[in-house]
Scaffold this active site. Structure first.
Site, PDB file in Angstrom:
ATOM      1  N   GLU A 191      -6.556   9.323   8.799  1.00 17.30           N
ATOM      2  CA  GLU A 191      -7.819   8.604   8.975  1.00 17.30           C
ATOM      3  C   GLU A 191      -8.662   9.187  10.111  1.00 17.30           C
ATOM      4  OE1 GLU A 191      -6.511   4.138   7.609  1.00 17.30           O
ATOM      5  OE2 GLU A 191      -5.891   4.819   9.571  1.00 17.30           O
ATOM      6  N   ASP A 221      -7.861   1.796  -2.294  1.00 14.87           N
ATOM      7  CA  ASP A 221      -7.088   1.193  -3.385  1.00 14.87           C
ATOM      8  C   ASP A 221      -7.686  -0.171  -3.697  1.00 14.87           C
ATOM      9  OD1 ASP A 221      -5.415  -1.054  -1.891  1.00 14.87           O
ATOM     10  OD2 ASP A 221      -5.429   0.705  -0.601  1.00 14.87           O
TER      11      ASP A 221
HETATM   12  N1  SAH Z   1       2.712   3.955   2.984  1.00 11.75           N
HETATM   13  C1  SAH Z   1       1.919   4.019   4.169  1.00 11.75           C
HETATM   14  C2  SAH Z   1       1.632   2.603   4.594  1.00 11.75           C
HETATM   15  C3  SAH Z   1       0.284   2.433   5.115  1.00 11.75           C
HETATM   16  S1  SAH Z   1      -0.089   0.749   5.343  1.00 11.75           S
HETATM   17  C4  SAH Z   1       2.655   4.795   5.219  1.00 11.75           C
HETATM   18  O1  SAH Z   1       3.857   4.802   5.188  1.00 11.75           O
HETATM   19  O2  SAH Z   1       2.025   5.420   6.087  1.00 11.75           O
HETATM   20  C5  SAH Z   1      -1.741   0.777   4.920  1.00 11.75           C
HETATM   21  C6  SAH Z   1      -2.735   1.199   5.975  1.00 11.75           C
HETATM   22  O3  SAH Z   1      -3.992   1.369   5.370  1.00 11.75           O
HETATM   23  C7  SAH Z   1      -2.935   0.136   7.045  1.00 11.75           C
HETATM   24  O4  SAH Z   1      -3.196   0.765   8.270  1.00 11.75           O
HETATM   25  C8  SAH Z   1      -4.122  -0.682   6.518  1.00 11.75           C
HETATM   26  O5  SAH Z   1      -5.054  -0.980   7.527  1.00 11.75           O
HETATM   27  C9  SAH Z   1      -4.769   0.171   5.437  1.00 11.75           C
HETATM   28  N2  SAH Z   1      -4.754  -0.354   4.067  1.00 11.75           N
HETATM   29  C10 SAH Z   1      -5.166   0.358   2.980  1.00 11.75           C
HETATM   30  N3  SAH Z   1      -5.020  -0.357   1.850  1.00 11.75           N
HETATM   31  C11 SAH Z   1      -4.496  -1.549   2.203  1.00 11.75           C
HETATM   32  C12 SAH Z   1      -4.086  -2.703   1.452  1.00 11.75           C
HETATM   33  N4  SAH Z   1      -4.189  -2.743   0.122  1.00 11.75           N
HETATM   34  N5  SAH Z   1      -3.565  -3.749   2.131  1.00 11.75           N
HETATM   35  C13 SAH Z   1      -3.462  -3.710   3.486  1.00 11.75           C
HETATM   36  N6  SAH Z   1      -3.802  -2.636   4.230  1.00 11.75           N
HETATM   37  C14 SAH Z   1      -4.325  -1.563   3.613  1.00 11.75           C
END
Ligand code: SAH
Length: 233
Positions: free
Chosen positions: A12, A196
């Site tokens: 990001e 997403d």
């Molecule tokens: N699989 C990833 C997890 C990221 S969590 C990893 O292991 O790195 C998701 C991150 O993106 C968080 O920082 C949140 O702020 C954002 N985000 C994107 N889509 C999201 C969703 N559907 N629900 C909650 N946070 C989301």
């Protein structure tokens, strides 16, 4: 202005740390803070890691230890509205902690002793970020909700939308930064590229999108934002 730029994940903030001129680094509390000049703006970039506590701690340290005067959070989020599509950008006007519920002592979503359930972003920063983002993609402005859950089930996002009908995007850090900045009196803004649809496909879409598109968008928007700020002062 000394600008603090926070993201949860490395993708990001891709390229921003490399763009810092005369960089200096400092590790504190398990995070690496990189300061320097970003297109002539005095800036400090940091990865907060994921979630509200992580983001709150990072925002506090930026203000108290690094003396930042303004904070921008840039990252990705799930869509919270059918008109908000993957690849669009949402710039927050208000942020809510969607998993905060001290009822019946306080109304659901209200943060005790602040009297608020929604924290407003700084108008000038928000305006400038939205203008910068509009040159990259379609931009929406409104409410973003944060909580300590990845929303990846259709039933979850539907429940959130029912409770918060003006929801545009859902993520895991913005509202925590908002509360810290409100309490410390620091102007802030939150910008999120939609990665997403926060439904059953969310996890797959998220991984693909963040690597290919989100990183480029964040860089372009912050670059334009900084250059425009320098022009205006
Ligand atoms: N699989 C990833 C997890 C990221 S969590 C990893 O292991 O790195 C998701 C991150 O993106 C968080 O920082 C949140 O702020 C954002 N985000 C994107 N889509 C999201 C969703 N559907 N629900 C909650 N946070 C989301």
């Amino acid at each position: 202005m000394r600008l603090g730029i926070i993201s949860a994940l490395a993708e990001e903030q891709h390229g921003l740390i490399e763009a810092l001129e005369s960089p200096y680094k400092l590790v504190h509390g398990m995070r690496e803070y990189t300061g320097g000049k970003l297109w002539e703006i005095d800036a400090v970039c940091v990865l907060s890691r994921i979630g509200k506590v992580a983001a709150a701690m990072t925002a506090s340290i930026l203000v108290e230890k690094f003396g930042v005067t303004h904070i921008v959070f840039t990252g990705v989020a799930g869509s919270g509205d059918k008109n908000v599509k993957v690849g669009d950008i949402v710039v927050a006007e208000e942020l809510v902690q969607h998993d905060f519920d001290a009822s019946p002592l306080f109304p659901q979503f209200e943060i005790p002793l602040t009297g608020l359930s929604r924290f407003a972003t700084d108008t000038a920063l928000t305006e400038r970020l939205a203008a910068a983002a509009a040159q990259t993609t379609r931009v929406h402005r409104g409410m973003i909700a944060s909580g300590d859950q990845f929303i990846g089930k259709l039933a979850q996002i539907q429940a959130l939308k029912a409770a918060l009908p003006d929801l545009l995007a859902v993520e895991m850090e913005g509202a925590a930064v908002a509360q810290v900045c409100f309490e410390l009196g620091v102007p802030f803004a939150v910008i999120r590229t939609i990665s997403d649809n926060a439904n059953d496909d969310a996890a797959v879409d998220f991984m693909h999108f963040i690597k290919t598109v989100a990183s480029r968008y964040a860089f372009d928007v912050i670059e334009r934002f900084c250059k425009e700020h320098v022009r205006s002062v």
